[in-house]
Write a protein that holds these residues in place. Structure first.
Motif, PDB file in Angstrom:
ATOM      1  N   THR A 142     -12.148 124.250 -44.314  1.00 50.52           N
ATOM      2  CA  THR A 142     -11.381 123.037 -44.000  1.00 50.52           C
ATOM      3  C   THR A 142     -12.056 122.257 -42.876  1.00 50.52           C
ATOM      4  N   LEU A 143     -12.439 122.958 -41.808  1.00 42.78           N
ATOM      5  CA  LEU A 143     -13.086 122.289 -40.676  1.00 42.78           C
ATOM      6  C   LEU A 143     -14.437 121.697 -41.066  1.00 42.78           C
ATOM      7  N   GLU A 144     -15.152 122.387 -41.954  1.00 42.70           N
ATOM      8  CA  GLU A 144     -16.458 121.890 -42.394  1.00 42.70           C
ATOM      9  C   GLU A 144     -16.330 120.537 -43.084  1.00 42.70           C
ATOM     10  N   LEU A 145     -15.244 120.350 -43.848  1.00 45.34           N
ATOM     11  CA  LEU A 145     -15.047 119.103 -44.592  1.00 45.34           C
ATOM     12  C   LEU A 145     -14.866 117.900 -43.669  1.00 45.34           C
ATOM     13  N   VAL A 146     -14.349 118.132 -42.467  1.00 48.84           N
ATOM     14  CA  VAL A 146     -14.082 117.007 -41.563  1.00 48.84           C
ATOM     15  C   VAL A 146     -15.014 116.977 -40.358  1.00 48.84           C
ATOM     16  N   LYS A 147     -15.989 117.858 -40.345  1.00 52.97           N
ATOM     17  CA  LYS A 147     -16.851 118.019 -39.168  1.00 52.97           C
ATOM     18  C   LYS A 147     -17.595 116.742 -38.804  1.00 52.97           C
ATOM     19  N   THR A 148     -18.004 115.960 -39.780  1.00 53.23           N
ATOM     20  CA  THR A 148     -18.833 114.783 -39.505  1.00 53.23           C
ATOM     21  C   THR A 148     -18.027 113.487 -39.404  1.00 53.23           C
ATOM     22  N   LEU A 149     -16.695 113.582 -39.490  1.00 55.44           N
ATOM     23  CA  LEU A 149     -15.878 112.376 -39.406  1.00 55.44           C
ATOM     24  C   LEU A 149     -15.848 111.834 -37.976  1.00 55.44           C
ATOM     25  N   GLU A 150     -15.741 110.515 -37.865  1.00 53.98           N
ATOM     26  CA  GLU A 150     -15.459 109.883 -36.579  1.00 53.98           C
ATOM     27  C   GLU A 150     -13.961 110.005 -36.316  1.00 53.98           C
ATOM     28  N   LYS A 151     -13.585 109.947 -35.050  1.00 52.92           N
ATOM     29  CA  LYS A 151     -12.159 110.113 -34.736  1.00 52.92           C
ATOM     30  C   LYS A 151     -11.303 109.054 -35.430  1.00 52.92           C
ATOM     31  N   ASP A 152     -11.828 107.841 -35.550  1.00 53.98           N
ATOM     32  CA  ASP A 152     -11.070 106.779 -36.205  1.00 53.98           C
ATOM     33  C   ASP A 152     -10.779 107.087 -37.670  1.00 53.98           C
ATOM     34  N   ASP A 153     -11.665 107.864 -38.313  1.00 53.94           N
ATOM     35  CA  ASP A 153     -11.472 108.194 -39.727  1.00 53.94           C
ATOM     36  C   ASP A 153     -10.222 109.032 -39.966  1.00 53.94           C
ATOM     37  N   PHE A 154      -9.845 109.835 -38.989  1.00 54.64           N
ATOM     38  CA  PHE A 154      -8.773 110.810 -39.174  1.00 54.64           C
ATOM     39  C   PHE A 154      -7.391 110.184 -39.369  1.00 54.64           C
ATOM     40  N   VAL A 155      -7.214 108.937 -38.956  1.00 49.93           N
ATOM     41  CA  VAL A 155      -5.861 108.374 -38.912  1.00 49.93           C
ATOM     42  C   VAL A 155      -5.608 107.333 -39.998  1.00 49.93           C
ATOM     43  N   VAL A 156      -6.627 107.010 -40.790  1.00 50.52           N
ATOM     44  CA  VAL A 156      -6.503 105.900 -41.744  1.00 50.52           C
ATOM     45  C   VAL A 156      -5.923 106.382 -43.070  1.00 50.52           C
ATOM     46  N   GLN A 157      -4.952 105.627 -43.584  1.00 48.43           N
ATOM     47  CA  GLN A 157      -4.389 105.864 -44.922  1.00 48.43           C
ATOM     48  C   GLN A 157      -4.672 104.628 -45.756  1.00 48.43           C
ATOM     49  N   THR A 158      -5.598 104.735 -46.696  1.00 50.45           N
ATOM     50  CA  THR A 158      -6.066 103.574 -47.451  1.00 50.45           C
ATOM     51  C   THR A 158      -5.179 103.225 -48.647  1.00 50.45           C
ATOM     52  N   ALA A 159      -4.281 104.121 -49.035  1.00 50.66           N
ATOM     53  CA  ALA A 159      -3.360 103.857 -50.139  1.00 50.66           C
ATOM     54  C   ALA A 159      -2.181 104.831 -50.017  1.00 50.66           C
ATOM     55  N   SER A 160      -1.086 104.489 -50.644  1.00 50.74           N
ATOM     56  CA  SER A 160       0.120 105.327 -50.525  1.00 50.74           C
ATOM     57  C   SER A 160      -0.064 106.685 -51.189  1.00 50.74           C
ATOM     58  N   PHE A 161      -1.004 106.781 -52.155  1.00 56.59           N
ATOM     59  CA  PHE A 161      -1.181 108.050 -52.867  1.00 56.59           C
ATOM     60  C   PHE A 161      -2.106 109.019 -52.140  1.00 56.59           C
ATOM     61  N   MET A 162      -2.803 108.550 -51.100  1.00 63.19           N
ATOM     62  CA  MET A 162      -3.672 109.451 -50.331  1.00 63.19           C
ATOM     63  C   MET A 162      -3.047 109.701 -48.957  1.00 63.19           C
ATOM     64  N   SER A 163      -3.608 110.664 -48.241  1.00 60.61           N
ATOM     65  CA  SER A 163      -3.125 111.006 -46.908  1.00 60.61           C
ATOM     66  C   SER A 163      -4.283 110.967 -45.921  1.00 60.61           C
ATOM     67  N   PRO A 164      -4.027 110.564 -44.680  1.00 59.06           N
ATOM     68  CA  PRO A 164      -5.108 110.574 -43.690  1.00 59.06           C
ATOM     69  C   PRO A 164      -5.573 111.995 -43.397  1.00 59.06           C
ATOM     70  N   PRO A 165      -6.863 112.182 -43.105  1.00 62.22           N
ATOM     71  CA  PRO A 165      -7.370 113.530 -42.838  1.00 62.22           C
ATOM     72  C   PRO A 165      -6.579 114.273 -41.760  1.00 62.22           C
ATOM     73  N   LYS A 166      -6.113 113.551 -40.744  1.00 63.86           N
ATOM     74  CA  LYS A 166      -5.326 114.180 -39.682  1.00 63.86           C
ATOM     75  C   LYS A 166      -4.121 114.916 -40.271  1.00 63.86           C
TER      76      LYS A 166
END
Length: 436
Positions: free
Chosen positions: A24-48
């Motif tokens: 799980t941690l490996e999948l998000v290791k290279t994300l920027e902090k800003d990436d964790f909070v964004v929800q681009t559509a109602s059917f997806m969830s932010p990484p956070k």
């Protein structure tokens, strides 16, 4: 004092837990902090949210096994609860991205704290087989969210996502596309192994099948493009009524992530913005699109019983195997799953040595395959965890086989995935069947 067998069992549980959490941690290791909070559509969830939810589910499990268990935080539980009414009113899924607290840093602190709690829980208890099963279900639940997280990362970032590991997909010489004949009769479907499976894969039960044909490969981009170019999305007669409404309502003209550039179809995904690869399985199609293609082609989608028999039944030995190639666990030589680190579909014909006894290839990995079967409990179904699977026994279709984002430990021939008929952000494709 625990016996050597109990110690070995605990150590195996801890190892599996740590491996799952690390992935799980490996999948998000290279994300920027800003990436964790964004929800681009109602059917997806932010990484956070994913990072927090897969931790929270272990709290839900421990609360069932320990009478006086105290949850880490009421605020965290309200935000991270997905749909479990027994733990309070869940937060609105479509609004997961508008919440700034708990913060990303707090979620990671929570992740680490729950790691410690779970490890202490496993080490300090004499666990029964039922209790072990619930804990292992938590591992598999996390695998499911690892896959969902990959779907969401594609929607969020596509080629801007930089995975820790990425392997090159090899090219294949065009293999022969054909179908194979499969005998009907009584087939006993469902999980028949000794390891973990979900309650919806049980019990084994008999299903009668007529003789049928099954495509050796999933439908490719090249094949699906013919449907698109033949006016498939403009011709109502190929579509179920609800599906045609979705086509018009959402202005569907091709699979999700396809876009026309200079009058040529391209796709935007983890591998970049690129021309459609004709030999990859078509991906990101809904049930409605799969069904419409089949009608256009004069074929149909297989039932899940047909799919499972084509994948796992050995006619010569009169026995069912866990995987198309036998009972050995998946490896990178057998199929394209998350640990292949391709971040996309392999071309058809990549795994000729792991075909089913009937000759069907790539039935594990690459794309989930839609079946025509409604998602409901098997005859004699008994729920293994309240509100986990059985609350979805309506208005969903079954998919089989896994995708390139499915972790190796969580797939088998009897695994039943399920989604609503119009959903297509998942890595979904299909193969055709025919009556004889």
């Amino acid at each position: 004092m625990p016996s050597n067998q109990e110690l070995d069992q605990k150590n195996a549980l801890l190892e599996q837990f740590r491996e799952t959490r690390s992935r799980t941690l490996e999948l998000v290791k290279t994300l920027e902090k800003d990436d964790f909070v964004v929800q681009t559509a109602s059917f997806m969830s932010p990484p956070k949210w994913h990072i927090g939810h897969v931790s929270w589910i272990y709290e839900a499990i421990m609360s069932k096994l320990e009478k006086n268990y105290e949850f880490y935080s009421k605020e965290f539980s309200e935000y991270l609860n997905s749909y479990y009414q027994q733990f309070g009113v869940p937060h609105d899924k479509g609004l997961r991205g508008v919440v700034s607290r708990p913060t990303v840093d707090q979620i990671f602190q929570y992740f680490n704290t729950i790691n410690q709690r779970v490890e202490r829980f496993i080490e300090s208890k004499n666990l029964s087989s039922d209790e072990i099963r619930l804990i292992v279900m938590g591992f598999h639940h996390e695998c499911q969210h690892q896959e969902l997280l990959v779907y969401d990362l594609q929607h969020l970032l596509a080629e801007q996502y930089h995975p820790v590991k990425k392997n090159k997909i090899s090219k294949q010489i065009n293999p022969e596309k054909k179908s194979v004949r499969i005998k009907g009769g009584l087939y006993t479907m469902g999980y028949n192994g000794n390891d973990f499976c979900y309650d919806i894969e049980l019990p084994e039960h008999k299903s009668y099948l007529n003789d049928f044909k099954m495509d050796v490969f999933p439908i490719t981009n090249q094949e699906y493009l013919k449907f698109v170019e033949d006016g498939g999305y403009e011709t109502y007669k190929f579509w179920l009524s609800d599906g045609w409404e979705k086509v018009k309502e959402n202005d569907w003209k091709a699979p999700m992530y396809w876009e026309k550039i200079n009058d040529e179809w391209n796709v935007r995904d983890f591998l970049g913005i690129r021309k459609i690869n004709p030999n990859e399985p078509v991906c990101h199609v809904s049930y409605y699109e799969a069904d419409a293609y089949c009608k256009w082609a004069g074929k149909r989608l297989p039932t899940e019983a047909e799919w499972e028999k084509a994948a796992c039944w050995n006619e010569e030995k009169n026995e069912k195997t866990i995987y198309p190639w036998g009972n050995d666990k998946p490896t990178n030589e057998k199929c394209n799953l998350l640990e292949s680190y391709f971040w996309g579909c392999s071309e058809i014909g990549t795994y000729p040595n792991s075909s089913s006894q009937h000759g069907c290839q790539q039935m594990i990995g690459d794309v989930w395959e839609w079946t025509s079967s409604e998602f409901t409990g098997y005859p004699g179904f008994k729920s293994g965890f309240d509100e986990y699977n059985d609350k979805w026994f309506t208005n969903q279709k079954v998919l089989r086989g896994g995708s390139f984002a499915t972790p190796e430990m969580s797939i088998r021939g009897s695994y039943r995935n399920f989604f609503r008929l119009d959903e297509r952000w998942l890595f979904s494709g299909f193969r055709c069947a025919e009556d004889i």
